[in-house]
Design a protein around this motif. Structure first.
Motif, PDB file in Angstrom:
ATOM      1  N   GLU A 243       0.612   7.476 -37.055  1.00 23.40           N
ATOM      2  CA  GLU A 243       1.443   8.030 -35.984  1.00 23.40           C
ATOM      3  C   GLU A 243       0.580   8.609 -34.861  1.00 23.40           C
ATOM      4  N   TYR A 244      -0.529   9.279 -35.224  1.00 23.19           N
ATOM      5  CA  TYR A 244      -1.340   9.944 -34.220  1.00 23.19           C
ATOM      6  C   TYR A 244      -2.302   8.998 -33.508  1.00 23.19           C
ATOM      7  N   LEU A 245      -2.605   7.846 -34.103  1.00 26.37           N
ATOM      8  CA  LEU A 245      -3.342   6.847 -33.338  1.00 26.37           C
ATOM      9  C   LEU A 245      -2.524   6.418 -32.129  1.00 26.37           C
ATOM     10  N   LEU A 246      -1.253   6.126 -32.374  1.00 22.48           N
ATOM     11  CA  LEU A 246      -0.375   5.674 -31.298  1.00 22.48           C
ATOM     12  C   LEU A 246      -0.059   6.807 -30.315  1.00 22.48           C
ATOM     13  N   LYS A 247       0.388   7.939 -30.829  1.00 17.24           N
ATOM     14  CA  LYS A 247       0.763   9.044 -29.940  1.00 17.24           C
ATOM     15  C   LYS A 247      -0.455   9.635 -29.240  1.00 17.24           C
ATOM     16  N   GLY A 248      -1.614   9.590 -29.898  1.00 17.22           N
ATOM     17  CA  GLY A 248      -2.830  10.059 -29.253  1.00 17.22           C
ATOM     18  C   GLY A 248      -3.190   9.202 -28.062  1.00 17.22           C
ATOM     19  N   GLY A 253      -4.605   8.694 -23.492  1.00 18.87           N
ATOM     20  CA  GLY A 253      -5.109   7.472 -22.887  1.00 18.87           C
ATOM     21  C   GLY A 253      -6.398   6.968 -23.505  1.00 18.87           C
ATOM     22  N   ASP A 254      -6.709   7.389 -24.721  1.00 18.71           N
ATOM     23  CA  ASP A 254      -7.947   7.004 -25.395  1.00 18.71           C
ATOM     24  C   ASP A 254      -7.816   5.571 -25.922  1.00 18.71           C
ATOM     25  N   GLN A 255      -8.569   4.643 -25.326  1.00 23.10           N
ATOM     26  CA  GLN A 255      -8.477   3.229 -25.680  1.00 23.10           C
ATOM     27  C   GLN A 255      -8.963   2.959 -27.110  1.00 23.10           C
ATOM     28  N   ASP A 256      -9.855   3.803 -27.627  1.00 21.75           N
ATOM     29  CA  ASP A 256     -10.277   3.652 -29.016  1.00 21.75           C
ATOM     30  C   ASP A 256      -9.084   3.806 -29.956  1.00 21.75           C
ATOM     31  N   LEU A 257      -8.240   4.793 -29.670  1.00 13.91           N
ATOM     32  CA  LEU A 257      -7.058   5.012 -30.500  1.00 13.91           C
ATOM     33  C   LEU A 257      -6.120   3.822 -30.420  1.00 13.91           C
ATOM     34  N   LYS A 258      -5.959   3.284 -29.233  1.00 14.54           N
ATOM     35  CA  LYS A 258      -5.082   2.124 -29.049  1.00 14.54           C
ATOM     36  C   LYS A 258      -5.570   0.939 -29.883  1.00 14.54           C
ATOM     37  N   ALA A 259      -6.887   0.701 -29.878  1.00 14.47           N
ATOM     38  CA  ALA A 259      -7.441  -0.415 -30.645  1.00 14.47           C
ATOM     39  C   ALA A 259      -7.234  -0.212 -32.140  1.00 14.47           C
ATOM     40  N   MET A 260      -7.463   1.016 -32.619  1.00 17.33           N
ATOM     41  CA  MET A 260      -7.265   1.295 -34.038  1.00 17.33           C
ATOM     42  C   MET A 260      -5.791   1.164 -34.417  1.00 17.33           C
ATOM     43  N   TRP A 261      -4.914   1.625 -33.547  1.00 18.21           N
ATOM     44  CA  TRP A 261      -3.477   1.522 -33.816  1.00 18.21           C
ATOM     45  C   TRP A 261      -3.038   0.064 -33.897  1.00 18.21           C
ATOM     46  N   GLU A 262      -3.446  -0.759 -32.944  1.00 20.40           N
ATOM     47  CA  GLU A 262      -2.977  -2.145 -32.911  1.00 20.40           C
ATOM     48  C   GLU A 262      -3.457  -2.931 -34.122  1.00 20.40           C
ATOM     49  N   GLN A 263      -4.700  -2.683 -34.550  1.00 20.91           N
ATOM     50  CA  GLN A 263      -5.176  -3.349 -35.761  1.00 20.91           C
ATOM     51  C   GLN A 263      -4.405  -2.855 -36.980  1.00 20.91           C
ATOM     52  N   SER A 264      -4.134  -1.562 -37.056  1.00 26.90           N
ATOM     53  CA  SER A 264      -3.415  -0.996 -38.198  1.00 26.90           C
ATOM     54  C   SER A 264      -1.990  -1.527 -38.254  1.00 26.90           C
ATOM     55  N   LEU A 265      -1.327  -1.611 -37.110  1.00 25.44           N
ATOM     56  CA  LEU A 265       0.029  -2.159 -37.064  1.00 25.44           C
ATOM     57  C   LEU A 265       0.050  -3.591 -37.565  1.00 25.44           C
ATOM     58  N   SER A 266      -0.912  -4.387 -37.125  1.00 28.10           N
ATOM     59  CA  SER A 266      -0.986  -5.777 -37.564  1.00 28.10           C
ATOM     60  C   SER A 266      -1.133  -5.875 -39.078  1.00 28.10           C
ATOM     61  N   SER A 267      -1.959  -4.996 -39.657  1.00 29.56           N
ATOM     62  CA  SER A 267      -2.182  -5.023 -41.097  1.00 29.56           C
ATOM     63  C   SER A 267      -0.947  -4.570 -41.864  1.00 29.56           C
ATOM     64  N   VAL A 268      -0.272  -3.549 -41.365  1.00 28.09           N
ATOM     65  CA  VAL A 268       0.969  -3.106 -42.018  1.00 28.09           C
ATOM     66  C   VAL A 268       1.994  -4.224 -41.992  1.00 28.09           C
TER      67      VAL A 268
END
Length: 459
Positions: A243-248, A253-268
Motif C-alpha cells: 500500500e505504501y509503495l503506491l501511496k508513497g 513522487g518517488d519513482q523508485d517506489l513506483k517501480a517497486m509497486w508496479e513489479q509487486s502488482l504484476s507478481s500479485v
C-alpha cells in the motif's frame, strides 16, 4: 499500468460525482455516522478518559503498554476535523496538549505507533494548524528512529521510548515499510531527510530480497536479511508494505517506489489472484516457487481494492469487490478470515475493521455505480445492528453467533467511522486531489513539488 498514469486515476477519483443518492438520504446517513462516532467517543470520555481505549460494557479503559499514549484521542482527531465536531475536538486537544508525553521507559511497537500516533499528529497539524501537533510528532519520530540502526537497515520491531534500546529482530514487510508516509511527512515538514531516508532504506533492503516470483515473504530477520517465513500474501504482515509503495509514490513522487509497486502488482496478479466458483480472490503462495499454499482471504486483505482503484485496475477492483461483499454478507457482518474455496469461516471475530468499507468507498468513488453506495449503507447498518451496545460500540467474538467482545480500539474512530462518513458526506469534505489517506485513514496533504526520492536511492 498501460496508458493511464496512477496520478490520472487519482484525478478521476477526485472528479467523480457519485451523486446518484439523494442529498436528503446522504445527509441523514452522515448525521447517523456522526452520532455513532459521538456515542463511541462518549464511552471513551466516560470510562477511559486519558487512557488508550475503552471497554464500554465493563465501563473501564485499557492501555496498550505500561502507560497511556492517548491512542484514541490522537487517532480520532482527524475524523473529528472532517466531521466538524468542535466540542469533541476541544476535548481531544485538551487531553493531547495537557497529557501526551513520550518520555516513557517502555517498549512500543514502532509500526503501530508510527501509523496511529505520528500519522495522527501530522494529520492533525495539517488539518488544524496548531504547531504543537507537529512538535509532538517530531519528538515521537526521533524516539522511534533507533529501530533503523541495524546491520541491514531493516528496522527492529520494538523500541524503548526513553532509552532508545531496541528489540525484536524478526519482523515482517508491513512493519518495515508502512511508516514511509509518516516519516516522509516528517522529513518534508521539518526539512530533515533522515526520517524518510531511514525508512526507505529498510524498504529497499527487503525488496531486494524478494523471492523468484517477485513476491515478499511473511517474515525476515533484521540482522541477517534471511527470510523466516516464505509464504507470500497480501494480508496482515505484508499488506501495507505494498500500500505504501503506491501511496508513497502518489504523495512524494518517488519513482523508485513506483517501480517497486508496479513489479509487486504484476507478481500479485500472476501468482496470488485466483478465480473460483465463489468469486475472484487474492490468496497465498510460496514466494520462490509460486505454488499455492492456502486459499485464505480476510478483513485486512480488503485494502487491496483501494490500491487497485488508485492504479486504475477497475475491472479487477469490481470483481474483488463482489467477493468482499460476499464475505461481508455471509453472516451479516464480515469474519476476520475465510477459506474462499469452501467459504468456511477460519477466524470468526470482527474487530470493527474498516478495510471492507474502505474498499467499497474507493470503488464507488471511482465508478459512480450506485450499487457500491448501497453496499456501503449495508456495512454501516451491520455495525449499527450488531456492534452497538447501550453505551457505545464493541467488537464481536463470533460473527456467526454475534457474541460481543468488549473492546473498542482507536481505529474505530480513525478509520471505520471516517470511511462510513465519507460515503455520505458532502463532496467538499474530502478530496483525493488534496490528500492521501495513510493506512490508518489519516489525511496527509502534499505541500511541495513532487518527484522526490530523498537521499537514499534504490540501487
Amino acid at each position: 499500468m498501460g496508458k493511464r498514469s496512477i496520478l490520472w486515476c487519482v484525478f478521476l477519483l477526485w472528479i467523480s460525482g457519485c451523486a446518484l443518492a439523494s442529498n436528503a438520504e446522504r445527509k441523514e446517513y452522515a448525521d447517523r455516522v456522526k452520532a455513532a462516532f459521538v456515542k463511541g467517543w462518549g464511552a471513551y470520555m466516560n470510562y477511559a478518559y486519558g487512557m488508550d481505549a475503552v471497554n464500554p460494557i465493563a465501563k473501564r479503559g485499557h492501555n496498550w503498554y505500561e502507560e497511556t499514549l492517548l491512542m484514541t484521542p490522537v487517532d480520532a482527531y482527524s475524523t473529528m476535523c472532517l466531521m466538524g465536531l468542535e466540542k469533541e475536538k476541544t476535548e481531544a486537544r485538551n487531553l493531547i496538549f495537557e497529557r501526551l508525553d513520550f518520555n516513557k521507559d517502555m517498549y512500543v511497537q514502532q509500526f503501530e505507533i508510527a501509523i496511529r500516533i505520528v500519522g495522527g499528529l501530522v494529520s492533525a497539524y495539517q488539518l488544524d494548524g496548531d504547531k504543537r501537533f507537529l512538535d509532538l510528532a517530531v519528538d515521537l519520530g526521533d524516539r522511534l528512529m533507533p529501530v533503523f540502526d541495524t546491520p541491514t537497515g531493516i528496522p527492529y520491531r520494538m523500541v524503548n521510548l526513553k532509552t532508545g534500546k531496541i528489540e525484536g529482530n524478526v519482523t515482517n514487510p508491513c512493519e518495515v515499510g508502512s511508516m514511509l508516509l509518516e516519516y516522509g511527512m516528517l522529513s518534508k515538514l521539518t526539512g530533515n531527510p533522515k526520517y524518510y531516508n531511514a525508512c526507505k532504506k529498510g524498504i529497499v533492503e527487503v525488496y531486494k530480497r524478494r523471492g523468484k516470483t517477485g513476491l515478499l515473504g511473511g517474515g525476515i530477520n533484521c540482522d541477517t536479511g534471511e527470510w523466516t517465513d516464505t509464504k507470500a500474501h497480501i494480508r496482515g504482515g505484508i499488506d501495507a508494505f505494498y500500500e505504501y509503495l503506491l501511496k508513497g509514490y502518489i504523495l512524494f513522487g518517488d519513482q523508485d517506489l513506483k517501480a517497486m509497486w508496479e513489479q509487486s502488482l504484476s507478481s500479485v496478479n500472476k501468482y496470488l489472484e485466483e478465480n473460483t466458483d465463489n468469486g475472484y480472490w487474492i490468496g497465498e503462495a510460496d514466494m520462490n516457487t509460486g505454488e499455492r499454499t492456502a486459499t485464505v482471504f480476510g478483513a485486512l486483505d480488503c485494502f487491496w481494492n483501494g490500491c487497485l482503484v488508485l492504479e486504475g485496475e477497475l475491472e479487477r477492483a469490481k470483481k474483488l469487490q463482489e467477493s468482499i461483499y460476499k464475505m461481508w454478507t455471509l453472516y451479516g457482518i464480515e469474519p476476520e478470515s475465510i477459506n474462499y474455496k469452501t467459504m468456511e469461516v477460519l477466524s470468526p471475530y470482527y474487530m470493527i475493521r474498516p478495510e471492507a468499507i474502505e474498499a467499497t468507498y474507493y470503488v464507488w468513488k471511482a465508478t459512480g455505480d450506485e450499487k457500491y453506495y448501497e453496499m456501503g449503507k449495508v456495512m454501516f447498518e451491520s455495525i449499527e445492528k450488531y456492534c452497538q451496545v447501550e453505551n457505545g460500540y464493541v467488537q464481536l467474538k463470533d460473527v456467526r453467533t454475534k457474541e460481543t467482545w468488549d473492546t473498542l480500539e482507536s481505529f474505530f474512530f480513525a478509520e471505520t467511522m471516517k470511511y462510513c462518513y465519507l460515503f455520505f458526506a458532502p463532496e467538499s469534505v474530502f478530496s483525493f486531489k488534496n490528500y492521501v489517506l495513510n493506512t490508518e485513514a489519516h489525511p496527509l496533504k502534499n505541500t511541495w513539488d513532487k518527484d522526490w526520492k530523498g537521499d537514499y536511492k534504490m540501487k
